[in-house]
Design a protein around this motif. Structure first.
Motif, PDB file in Angstrom:
ATOM      1  N   THR A   1     -12.791  -1.139 -39.226  1.00 43.43           N
ATOM      2  CA  THR A   1     -13.175  -2.555 -39.312  1.00 43.43           C
ATOM      3  C   THR A   1     -12.052  -3.418 -39.858  1.00 43.43           C
ATOM      4  N   SER A   2     -11.248  -2.862 -40.781  1.00 45.95           N
ATOM      5  CA  SER A   2     -10.126  -3.641 -41.307  1.00 45.95           C
ATOM      6  C   SER A   2      -9.053  -3.875 -40.250  1.00 45.95           C
ATOM      7  N   ALA A   3      -9.008  -2.984 -39.251  1.00 46.65           N
ATOM      8  CA  ALA A   3      -8.054  -3.157 -38.152  1.00 46.65           C
ATOM      9  C   ALA A   3      -8.622  -4.026 -37.038  1.00 46.65           C
ATOM     10  N   GLY A   4      -9.833  -4.561 -37.220  1.00 42.19           N
ATOM     11  CA  GLY A   4     -10.415  -5.451 -36.246  1.00 42.19           C
ATOM     12  C   GLY A   4     -11.382  -4.787 -35.286  1.00 42.19           C
ATOM     13  N   GLY A   5     -11.702  -3.520 -35.477  1.00 42.29           N
ATOM     14  CA  GLY A   5     -12.623  -2.831 -34.587  1.00 42.29           C
ATOM     15  C   GLY A   5     -14.044  -2.844 -35.118  1.00 42.29           C
ATOM     16  N   ASP A   6     -14.934  -2.223 -34.374  1.00 42.44           N
ATOM     17  CA  ASP A   6     -16.340  -2.115 -34.774  1.00 42.44           C
ATOM     18  C   ASP A   6     -16.601  -0.730 -35.344  1.00 42.44           C
TER      19      ASP A   6
END
Length: 325
Positions: free
Chosen positions: A169-174
């Motif tokens: 999530t911190s890398a922009g994923g779900d």
């Protein structure tokens, strides 16, 4: 007057010894037992353990061919022949479980067998003792953790709010429900198995490396061999007996792939890829109380394991000249 001729008695052969080993040889083991009885007494408990928990339970395999009812005879009520064998051979669920067992067993053998060899070879090249001891200690430590602790750590790391999903999530994923996705289970299981067993597996290989004669390395350096050629032509042949022995033992446990860890990690959502023979017969035996059916499946698994061990031992003896017997 000539002297009388002396008569020489005909030479006789010594009496033939009775067939069989000499008396002294027959009594050697008795003398050794009387002399070292304290040492031999240490083997009593291990022998009792194998007798009680390994050999006596084999008598229970008879219920694979008999109708067993809870509360009745431990050897079943009456003969049913191959009824339960035909049942699981005709059950499509069993063949799905059998395929999962082959896949997980093959992946475990593919990764968990050669990686300890690679790690042992790398550690053998490390000359800094402190670094070598540190790497050994860090790689050995997971082996001493309980399966329950390892499964709990995996579940915490891969939960929806765990460390792995936090990074995703911190890398922009779900966030991904790893433990509820069948396609992720094999990767999770093999990764945790490698982390837990590779370090411990290097112990035997490091011990085998110490038995290689240093003169062989010196001769190879004189012939102009670099480190890679020394490893290929000296180190690997030197530890080949250990490699073959461990390979045969690993093949013997090929079908009995990680029952405890799978039982702790899987759930009904991951059955399509996680359910193996050992967990399936556990559910059939203790969940459905169909002990005869479970015994038939367990006997089938044991027979396949025996065939694999005998075949691997025969192939190893004929190809590389090293085997267990």
């Amino acid at each position: 007057m000539s002297a009388p001729a002396t008569v020489t008695a005909p030479a006789t052969d010594p009496p033939a010894r009775p067939p069989g080993p000499p008396r002294a040889a027959r009594r050697t083991w008795r003398r050794a037992l009387r002399r070292d009885w304290q040492l031999y007494s240490l083997a009593i408990l291990p022998l009792l353990f194998f007798l009680v928990f390994r050999y006596l339970p084999m008598l229970g395999n008879v219920i694979a061919f008999r109708r067993f009812q809870p509360g009745g005879s431990i050897f079943g009520e009456y003969w049913v022949g191959l009824r339960y064998v035909k049942m699981f051979l005709a059950d499509p669920t069993f063949w799905n479980v059998f395929t999962n067992t082959l896949v997980l067993g093959g992946l475990t053998l593919l990764f968990c067998f050669p990686l300890p060899i690679v790690l042992a070879l790398l550690l053998n090249e490390v000359r800094a003792r402190r670094l070598k001891r540190f790497v050994q200690s860090v790689s050995y430590l997971p082996h001493f953790l309980s399966i329950v602790i390892v499964a709990a750590m995996v579940m915490q790391l891969l939960s929806m709010d765990g460390t792995v999903n936090s990074l995703v999530t911190s890398a922009g994923g779900d966030a991904v429900p790893f433990l509820q996705r069948p396609e992720w289970f094999r990767t999770i299981y093999i990764s945790s198995e490698v982390w837990q067993t590779v370090g411990w597996g290097t112990i035997l290989y490091l011990a085998a490396l110490t038995t290689i004669d240093e003169d062989l390395y010196e001769a190879s350096r004189i012939d102009g061999a670099n480190r890679w050629r020394q490893t290929w032509h000296v180190t690997l042949p030197g530890i080949r007996p250990t490699m073959v022995t461990l390979l045969i033992l690993n093949i013997g446990t090929f079908m009995a792939v990680g029952f405890e860890k799978i039982l702790l990690l899987y759930n009904p959502l991951t059955y399509p890829t996680a359910d193996v023979i050992s967990t399936y017969l556990f559910r059939m035996g203790f969940g459905s109380s169909n002990f005869s059916y479970a015994a038939a499946i367990g006997l089938f698994e044991a027979v396949i394991g025996l065939v694999l061990v005998l075949s691997a031992n025969l192939i190893a003896r004929r190809t590389v000249g090293t085997s267990l017997w």
